[in-house]
Design an enzyme around this catalytic site. Structure first.
Site, mmCIF file in Angstrom:
data_model
loop_
_atom_site.group_PDB
_atom_site.id
_atom_site.type_symbol
_atom_site.label_atom_id
_atom_site.label_comp_id
_atom_site.label_asym_id
_atom_site.label_seq_id
_atom_site.Cartn_x
_atom_site.Cartn_y
_atom_site.Cartn_z
ATOM 1 N N GLN A 20 -44.573 -16.714 -21.985
ATOM 2 C CA GLN A 20 -44.593 -18.062 -22.775
ATOM 3 C C GLN A 20 -44.481 -19.275 -21.686
ATOM 4 O OE1 GLN A 20 -44.817 -18.369 -26.025
ATOM 5 N NE2 GLN A 20 -44.578 -16.058 -26.430
ATOM 6 N N ASP B 239 -40.576 -12.988 -16.763
ATOM 7 C CA ASP B 239 -41.483 -12.898 -17.747
ATOM 8 C C ASP B 239 -41.856 -14.216 -17.998
ATOM 9 O OD1 ASP B 239 -42.587 -12.878 -20.231
ATOM 10 O OD2 ASP B 239 -40.929 -11.713 -21.445
ATOM 11 N N HIS C 186 -37.273 -11.121 -24.945
ATOM 12 C CA HIS C 186 -38.285 -10.354 -25.728
ATOM 13 C C HIS C 186 -38.062 -8.792 -25.659
ATOM 14 C CE1 HIS C 186 -42.113 -8.842 -27.247
ATOM 15 N NE2 HIS C 186 -42.346 -9.975 -27.634
#
Lengths: 418, 148
Positions: free
Chosen positions: A215, A212, A135
């Site tokens: 999600q 990260d 992202h």
């Protein structure tokens, strides 16, 4: 408040995932005359009533600033805020609440690591390894710090299925690599990265690892000590909590060595014009009044998730993905972007001759909410040669009817554009 | 479906399938890149002037049906028009897309097909991108326009 937490935590985890839909008031409404079919949880998930109630109580009855006043409301606010931190710590199995930094969200968490850790550790000749499926929030902060320090940003390519090119990862991970930053679950493709394996390899090469997890949190039960990651970033609003709150988990020894990145109240012990001393963890990284209410909401979201059997949840979502993948095959000209073997319940697709935005508008008229566009992952779009995709993402509250309504809407799009 | 047919009128679907004036003009006087950062849509507008007349105009790029049809309809309508008339068309289209005002004026001709976009606030930028690029081309102030 703490009594209620103990009660709910003592219940056996629920395996009846289908029953959870009723906990989400937003899903009970109609949109454009149709029942709302919410398939955009990867952008932002809905809140269960328990989270909405916790936010209402905090804002309505317990609102005051934290860590300051000696009065009753300030003490209640402080207790609620710190109790949220403790529940997050427990949920991700961090060793200490000093390792849980509240931020505005994943983006701010990664910026914090890039600026504070990257800014003090990187120099010319060093490399930061990321992947092609990141992202923008796990690309741009590293680009910025690389530009400042002279380090080099190295992206690991991905395969046609949207999986990390493992051979390329092994080749590009060298003794110049100081930081490895990668997404646990890709927002644009659904790909689940083999986090533990990548972390092990990165550590063996002497690099520090930033994951990260934005999600991953709504789909997986994340244990940061089991993963052995050095940093793990996530957002409240993608895991059934409110916007404006996120977490940076970091190993205590690393956080201790890192300089503060924002100055102000809360992050200091003493201030004088001759010099200032920093607060202990986690306060050192929480300058200014935090988003107290949202933190309490996140605490309630974590309580909610802690009551769910994740094996049952993963089976539920795998069935949804399978049904959606199968039914999308009925749509003329539809092609799935991202076909990794290990994939979260995210279905990114294009339809020949119909731009994703037109798909989005047409299915919206049928009450179906999907995301359309580049999903803040332009390199992924370039890799697959598309300008944009439509993305249906499935969360614990979705069911087969939702998917059938999406397919009905897509059929109308094809008919209109025929 | 009825509301959708108001947005995706036959003229729009036709111009999306077969965009008019699609391609480059090698000796264009002005070349403007337009970008909609929200969705990643990009278009390049080529304008060739002859005094105060738009002698030739074309576009290239990728975008949704609304964006492609708006670009195509725009180039078709302004080719051969004066710069003054073109600027006044910009104002009329802008009004049609953004205000609940009266019926669109007759001068818009086929461009009235874009009137349905008004009901879809998130799509107004798709329709207006080409027009902002056009204004930049004719006023000569920028080389790139953005909807943001």
């Amino acid at each position: 408040m703490s009594a209620a937490v103990t009660d709910s935590a003592s219940l056996a985890p629920t395996t009846d995932i289908a029953s959870l839909r009723g906990d989400f008031p937003a899903l009970q409404q109609r949109v454009h005359g149709h029942p709302l079919t919410y398939l955009d949880s990867a952008a932002s998930s809905q809140c269960p009533q328990a989270v909405i109630d916790a936010i209402g109580t905090q804002q309505g009855l317990n609102h005051a600033n934290v860590h300051r006043g000696v009065h009753q409301l300030s003490e209640r606010a402080t207790l609620a805020y710190e109790s949220a931190r403790e529940r997050v710590r427990d949920y991700i199995n961090a060793a200490s609440e000093r390792e849980i930094i509240f931020t505005r969200g994943t983006t701010e968490s990664i910026n914090l690591v890039a600026r504070s850790f990257g800014g003090s550790r990187l120099s010319a000749g060093d490399e930061v390894l990321i992947t092609w499926m990141e992202h923008h929030s796990n690309i741009v902060p590293w680009q910025m710090i690389c530009e400042r320090t002279g380090a080099k940003l190295v992206p690991v390519p991905i395969t046609d299925a949207g999986e990390l090119d493992r051979a390329a990862f092994d080749r590009l991970l060298t003794d110049r690599t100081k930081i490895v930053a990668f997404v646990h679950v890709s927002n644009a493709l659904g790909t689940v990265n083999p986090a533990r394996e990548l972390i092990g390899k990165a550590h063996a090469a002497g690099a520090v690892v930033v994951v990260d997890g934005a999600q991953a949190m709504p789909h997986k039960r994340v244990d940061v000590r089991d993963l052995d990651c050095d940093f793990y970033a996530f957002s409240g609003h993608k895991m059934f909590g409110p916007t404006g709150i996120g977490v940076l988990y970091g190993k205590e020894n690393l956080l201790e060595e890192m300089p503060p990145w924002q100055g102000g109240g809360e992050m200091i012990l003493t201030v004088s014009f001759d010099g200032t001393t920093w607060n202990h963890l986690p306060g050192k990284f929480e300058a200014g009044t935090p988003n107290i209410t949202a933190a309490v909401g996140l605490g309630a979201a974590v309580d909610y998730l802690a009551r769910i059997d994740f094996a049952a949840l993963e089976a539920h979502e795998a069935a949804l993905l399978e049904h959606a993948t199968e039914r999308l095959g009925e749509i003329d000209g539809a092609r799935i972007v991202g076909t990794a073997a290990d994939k979260a319940s995210v279905l990114s697709f294009v339809i020949d001759g119909i731009h994703a935005h037109d798909v989005g508008t047409i299915v919206d008229a049928a009450g179906v909410a999907v995301r359309t566009g580049h999903h803040c992952a332009m390199p992924v779009m370039d890799r697959f040669g598309v300008a944009a995709t439509a993305r249906a993402s499935f969360a614990l509250y979705n069911n087969h009817d939702d998917i059938d309504r999406l397919i009905l809407g897509l059929g109308q799009a094809v008919e209109l554009f025929a | 479906m009825n509301e959708l047919q108001e947005l995706y009128r036959e003229v729009i679907l036709d111009h999306n399938r077969q965009p008019r004036n699609f391609g480059e003009i090698g000796d264009a006087d002005r070349v403007i890149d337009g970008v909609n950062p929200l969705c990643g849509d990009r278009m390049t507008l080529y304008v060739k002037l002859n005094g105060a007349t738009v002698q030739d105009v074309s576009f290239r790029g990728t975008g949704c049906a609304i964006s492609v049809a708006s670009s195509s309809l725009m180039t078709e309508r302004i080719k051969g028009a004066s710069v003054d008339e073109t600027m006044s068309l910009f104002e009329m289209v802008h009004d049609m897309l953004t205000s609940d005002a009266n019926e669109p004026p007759d001068e818009l001709e086929k461009l009235v097909a874009l009137a349905g976009v008004r009901e879809y606030p998130s799509r107004v930028k798709c329709a207006s991108l080409a027009w902002h690029a056009l204004r930049a081309a004719l006023t000569g102030t920028e080389h790139e326009v953005s909807t943001e």
